[in-house]
Scaffold this motif. Structure first.
Motif, PDB file in Angstrom:
ATOM      1  N   ILE A 179       7.558  84.466  11.834  1.00 27.68           N
ATOM      2  CA  ILE A 179       8.290  85.724  11.926  1.00 27.68           C
ATOM      3  C   ILE A 179       8.765  86.131  10.536  1.00 27.68           C
ATOM      4  O   ILE A 179       8.577  85.407   9.560  1.00 27.68           O
ATOM      5  CB  ILE A 179       9.488  85.608  12.886  1.00 27.68           C
ATOM      6  N   SER A 329      10.803  90.833  13.117  1.00 26.55           N
ATOM      7  CA  SER A 329       9.400  91.112  13.399  1.00 26.55           C
ATOM      8  C   SER A 329       8.750  91.857  12.237  1.00 26.55           C
ATOM      9  O   SER A 329       9.421  92.603  11.521  1.00 26.55           O
ATOM     10  CB  SER A 329       9.269  91.948  14.676  1.00 26.55           C
ATOM     11  N   GLY A 335       6.552  88.267  15.626  1.00 27.94           N
ATOM     12  CA  GLY A 335       7.841  88.822  16.025  1.00 27.94           C
ATOM     13  C   GLY A 335       8.289  88.204  17.324  1.00 27.94           C
ATOM     14  O   GLY A 335       7.661  87.280  17.853  1.00 27.94           O
TER      15      GLY A 335
END
Length: 424
Positions: A179, A329, A335
């Motif tokens: 992420i 994200s 994400g």
């Protein structure tokens, strides 16, 4: 005798001779199959029983972290703390299979109780000393108190309250993609406080806005990740799907042969030439390589929004939690999104759930799962994501003064030790 009658007679004789043998084989093998089935059922029940017994034999503590007035540390400090509690030991065969011991795990919790934002860490009481030492070493001004479990005072009443809950999962199917972390936000360079862009600030502001009589909880269950999946077609060989997925993607982006790790493209002269990657592909490669250099954890992220039925605010309670996770994200990496197949994120239209029967059942279940901090083992075992220490420290860290929400309580003043030369 006509040909058709001959064929019928031969078919009947064939089935008459074959069917009894097939039935005999099934009858002979059925006790073995039944024994294997019963052994499998017994084994699962046994492991569930001894792990539950081991869980109940331990004492647990909920530690509240009181933030210092000024926190100049980047999320790297929390990454160091997580590294200190990274422990892959789960005992020997006897401990695991007879006493039910398992890998230690923790719950990192960020909650709002009527707008008062608090940081908690749930842990086994026998491990709180090491955890507190790690926290004090990185946050000298922090204050840590053993707090009564804030979840004990909440009991689900379908007539008066309403609950929304979700578990968050990766947006991309490839679990190796990381992420967006604090490094991507430039917080690893320790910029001035007024120049910091902390992705956690938005979620803290949301929690600070929770009205009276409402609560919003987030917990991140973590345990050290290790190679434990059995390789397909092998009994004893184990592999790590997370690392395998990362290596495969790196090899694809770099145009390498997975076996030789050499370029797989060949020129007319017979030379192997690496594939030229784009700017986005370069960023993905750097992120993957950095991710693999960090300590990995199994992680489960849950959020719960609790409010009286007449005050339940769907855009605020649900939208705020989902938007808070979107800060981590990025389109070309990974994400977080709610898992629509888990808990109460999606229950369909009202007419699809008669008198909220399913919703009420799930509300009780998710509240119990949250209270028990049940992530990796029964009764509420769930499939975990693999996240490294950098990713987890991005989602859960002690923010600086850039997070100036009124509901975020801090230690009012800095304490100093007494001088060493005081008269006796």
């Amino acid at each position: 005798m006509p040909l058709s009658e001959n064929i019928t007679l031969l078919t009947n004789e064939f089935h008459g001779s074959l069917l009894p043998e097939t039935l005999q084989i099934i009858i002979y093998l059925s006790p073995i199959a039944l024994m294997i089935l019963l052994a499998w059922v017994f084994w699962n029940l046994w492991m569930r029983y001894i792990r539950g017994k081991f869980y109940n034999s331990l004492e647990y503590s909920v530690l509240e972290l009181k933030l210092p007035k000024e926190t100049m540390k980047s999320p790297l400090a929390m990454e160091v703390v997580l590294g200190a509690i990274h422990n892959t030991a789960d005992g020997g065969y006897v401990a695991r299979l007879w006493r039910g011991e398992y890998r230690p795990y923790y719950s990192l919790e960020l909650v709002s109780i009527e707008g008062q934002v608090k940081f908690f860490i749930w842990t086994e009481s026998r491990r709180k000393g090491g955890l507190m030492s790690a926290l004090y070493s990185q946050y000298p001004g922090i204050e840590i108190y053993e707090h009564e479990d804030y979840t004990h005072g909440v009991h689900y009443d379908a007539k008066t309250m309403k609950i929304w809950a979700a578990e968050f999962v990766f947006t991309e199917k490839n679990p190796a993609l990381p992420i967006k972390t604090y490094v991507d936000y430039g917080l690893d360079k320790d910029p001035k406080e007024e120049l910091k862009v902390d992705p956690l600030s938005y979620y803290i502001e949301h929690l600070s806005s929770v009205p009276l009589n409402q609560q919003n909880w987030m917990q991140i269950g973590i345990r050290a990740h290790k190679k434990e999946k059995r390789k397909h077609g092998h009994i004893f060989t184990k592999h790590d799907p997370y690392k395998d997925a990362a290596d495969k993607l790196i090899n694809e982006l770099m145009g390498r042969d997975a076996k030789t790790r050499l370029p797989s493209t060949k020129t007319e002269e017979g030379r192997f030439v690496p594939i030229k990657t784009s700017t986005v592909e370069d960023e993905v490669l750097k992120a993957l390589q950095r991710s693999l250099s960090k300590l990995p954890f199994d992680a489960v992220i849950r959020t719960i929004y609790i409010a009286p039925r007449d005050q339940f605010n769907t855009p605020f309670g649900i939208g705020g939690n989902i938007s808070g996770m979107k800060q981590f994200s990025t389109p070309h990496l990974n994400g977080l999104k709610p898992n629509g197949d888990k808990w109460i994120h999606q229950l369909g239209e009202p007419w699809q759930d008669y008198k909220d029967i399913r919703r009420n059942q799930l509300s009780k279940k998710v509240l119990e799962a949250y209270k028990l901090r049940s992530f990796f083992y029964p009764p509420f075992e769930t499939e975990a994501m693999v996240m490294n220490a950098e990713e987890l420290a991005t989602i859960y860290h002690l923010p600086g003064s850039v997070a100036a929400s009124p509901g975020l309580e801090r230690v009012p003043s800095k304490k100093a030790e007494a001088p060493s030369n005081l008269p006796l």
